[in-house]
Motif scaffolding. Structure first.
Motif, mmCIF file in Angstrom:
data_model
loop_
_atom_site.group_PDB
_atom_site.id
_atom_site.type_symbol
_atom_site.label_atom_id
_atom_site.label_comp_id
_atom_site.label_asym_id
_atom_site.label_seq_id
_atom_site.Cartn_x
_atom_site.Cartn_y
_atom_site.Cartn_z
ATOM 1 N N HIS A 221 22.639 64.117 23.379
ATOM 2 C CA HIS A 221 22.456 65.142 22.154
ATOM 3 C C HIS A 221 21.178 65.800 22.306
ATOM 4 N N HIS A 222 20.131 65.083 22.629
ATOM 5 C CA HIS A 222 18.454 65.656 22.186
ATOM 6 C C HIS A 222 18.330 66.827 23.382
ATOM 7 N N ASN A 223 18.748 66.306 24.400
ATOM 8 C CA ASN A 223 18.269 67.403 25.608
ATOM 9 C C ASN A 223 18.806 68.806 25.390
ATOM 10 N N PRO A 224 20.323 68.909 25.506
ATOM 11 C CA PRO A 224 20.715 70.348 24.989
ATOM 12 C C PRO A 224 20.010 70.738 23.590
ATOM 13 N N ASP B 119 20.764 57.059 26.961
ATOM 14 C CA ASP B 119 21.579 58.176 27.251
ATOM 15 C C ASP B 119 22.377 58.856 26.397
ATOM 16 N N VAL B 120 22.943 58.100 25.495
ATOM 17 C CA VAL B 120 23.686 58.639 24.215
ATOM 18 C C VAL B 120 22.516 59.701 23.600
ATOM 19 N N LEU B 121 21.517 59.250 23.183
ATOM 20 C CA LEU B 121 20.503 60.094 22.635
ATOM 21 C C LEU B 121 20.276 61.401 23.308
ATOM 22 N N LEU B 122 19.867 60.978 24.635
ATOM 23 C CA LEU B 122 19.667 62.228 25.314
ATOM 24 C C LEU B 122 20.448 63.262 25.423
ATOM 25 N N ALA C 33 24.570 59.461 12.500
ATOM 26 C CA ALA C 33 25.704 60.365 13.743
ATOM 27 C C ALA C 33 25.872 58.990 14.590
ATOM 28 N N ARG C 34 25.573 57.984 14.421
ATOM 29 C CA ARG C 34 25.733 56.467 15.463
ATOM 30 C C ARG C 34 25.326 56.826 16.800
ATOM 31 N N ARG C 35 24.185 57.263 16.802
ATOM 32 C CA ARG C 35 23.729 57.167 18.243
ATOM 33 C C ARG C 35 22.455 56.695 18.306
ATOM 34 N N ALA C 36 21.846 56.012 17.089
ATOM 35 C CA ALA C 36 20.483 55.499 17.190
ATOM 36 C C ALA C 36 20.329 54.256 18.169
ATOM 37 N N GLU D 283 12.837 69.131 28.147
ATOM 38 C CA GLU D 283 13.632 68.064 28.048
ATOM 39 C C GLU D 283 12.988 66.422 28.118
ATOM 40 N N ILE D 284 13.743 65.885 27.706
ATOM 41 C CA ILE D 284 12.783 64.367 27.711
ATOM 42 C C ILE D 284 13.233 63.748 29.176
#
Ligand code: IMP
Length: 435
Positions: A173-176, A168-171, A148-151, A185-186
């Motif tokens: 996606h991951h927090n929602p 920031d990019v990862l979170l 997904a190009r956010r690693a 949440e992280i």
């Protein structure tokens, strides 16, 4: 002189550890090209037991270069604890003998957590997808973020700004996603602090590994590409969705390390003399009876990483033949033949029956895979022990017949035969490095 790729031809756990160790002693460079610390094997060298899961097997032998290729997903904390454990055992691990590809995607704690949450949710409801029986190491979620190009990748660890931007990019996606799953949440700053803390322990190993491989090629050094898991766990060719999240077949050795396919000279498929699988998913020749339990006990079939009992069954020649075609397997290393010692008769699956029709391949559809019934051929067993045999004349005629029949059915020759966990208990028919 040839470079060799070693892959599993079934569902992993075919006994790669011993064969890879045997080959890595004779290689100059050992490269991992997919998977992560979901793999696990135990090496016994001069009586000392070494447990590896992420590091290439060559690391325990001096004078070799070990490379973690870009196709691997790396958990920095798991890697450091594996390195520390090996160092305590007196193994030299330094930037001189270990390289991590700068373009490796990293596994973060949130990936393992997500892996576990999803598996647990699948226990109570299939809404989130079927239970896969993963190793819960975060492998799947980390590959998802890569694609997904956010690693966050190994090269990002050199720069505080890169770490912060990627987190920031990862979170975002991951927090929602976590909110939706009802998981806390992280905290951004805590995660960034943890990554910055581990970064200086990883960066000394991080390099453009494709360049190192290219130099090794020019210096005519022997390269061993060490696969993990097995063909039927391949994300494209395996029993989807009950698979791992990487390509486990030989062609991945090129893409997952940054070399051309022309550098993969010989493909050795590690093949167990019967079949096992851990985790969920179809398994046409599975034996849910005393015979299956006997194979499990004699073969010590427990997962190295998770300790789970492995499911056991007869040799499936249809599946292995398919694996040899897909992986371009030149020869197989047949392992654990001795587990079949003392069995009066042996069955080998030679075709499947699907809805009343006989078919000679494993279909792709999940539903069809669950419906196929094995068509067996029965072979005579042997009462003698094959344990520790070192030459063909040490083997009973019926055991040789079993091996020859397997070769015929899978249309691939046996290059090596392993008859015990000891390195010397190996019958060599064809040296893969001398291809
Ligand atoms: P994951 O790789 O942890 O996502 O797990 C996906 C599937 O692959 C599960 O069925 C695991 O049991 C299986 N798997 C992963 N690594 C190995 C291995 O090294 N040996 C055998 N099975 C494995």
């Amino acid at each position: 002189m040839a470079n060799v790729v070693v892959i599993g031809s079934q569902w992993g756990d075919e006994g790669k550890g011993k064969i890879v160790d045997w080959l890595s002693e004779r290689a100059d460079v050992v490269v991992r090209f997919q998977g992560g610390h979901n793999a696990g094997h135990t090496l016994v060298i001069d009586g000392t037991v070494y447990k590896l899961s992420l590091l290439p097997s060559g690391i325990v032998r001096g004078g070799k270069l070990s490379i973690i290729g870009n196709g691997v997903v790396v958990d920095p904390w798991a890697l450091i604890s594996e390195i520390d454990r090996l160092k305590e055992q007196g193994v030299n691990v330094s930037p001189d003998n270990l390289i991590i590809a700068e373009n490796c995607a990293l596994i973060l704690p949130l990936h393992g957590e997500l892996d576990g949450v999803r598996e647990d949710a699948a226990n109570v409801s299939t809404k989130g997808g079927p239970k896969i029986g993963t190793t819960r190491r975060g492998i799947g979620p980390a590959y998802e973020d890569k694609v997904a190009r956010r690693a966050l990748r190994a090269c990002d660890l050199f720069s505080d700004t890169a770490i912060e931007n990627r987190v920031d990019v990862l979170l975002s996606h991951h927090n929602p996603l976590r909110r939706g799953l009802g998981v806390a949440e992280i905290n951004r700053d805590d995660l960034i602090a943890r990554i910055k803390e581990i970064a200086p322990r990883i960066t000394p190993y991080v390099k453009a590994s494709w360049r190192v491989l290219d130099a090794a090629k020019h210096d005519r050094r022997r390269i061993l590409f060490e696969g993990a898991q097995g063909t039927m766990l391949d994300v494209d060719h395996g029993t989807y969705p009950f698979v791992t999240s990487s390509n486990t077949i030989s062609s991945q050795a090129a893409g997952g390390s940054g070399t051309g396919p022309g550098n993969l000279d010989y493909v050795l498929g590690i093949t167990k003399a019967y079949t096992t699988r851990v985790g969920e998913g179809p398994f046409p020749t599975e034996l849910n009876d005393e015979v299956g339990r006997g194979l499990g006990e004699r073969g010590h079939e427990f997962g190295t990483v998770t300790g789970r009992s492995r499911r056991c069954g007869w040799f499936d020649a249809v599946m292995v033949r398919q694996a040899t075609k897909i992986g371009g397997i030149d020869g197989i290393a047949l392992t654990k033949l001795d587990v079949l010692d003392g069995m009066e008769e042996l069955k080998v699956c030679i075709a499947y029956e699907l809805d009343g029709e006989r078919i000679d391949y494993f279909p792709a559809s999940t539903e069809a895979q669950a419906r196929v019934k094995p068509v067996y051929e029965t072979l005579e067993g042997w009462s003698e022990s094959t344990f520790g045999a070192r030459s063909w004349k040490d083997l009973p005629a019926t055991a040789i017949k079993y091996i020859r029949r397997i070769e015929e059915l899978i249309e691939t020759p046996v290059a090596m035969l392993s008859t015990s966990p000891e390195r010397e208990d190996t019958i060599l028919v064809h040296d893969p490095f001398e291809d």
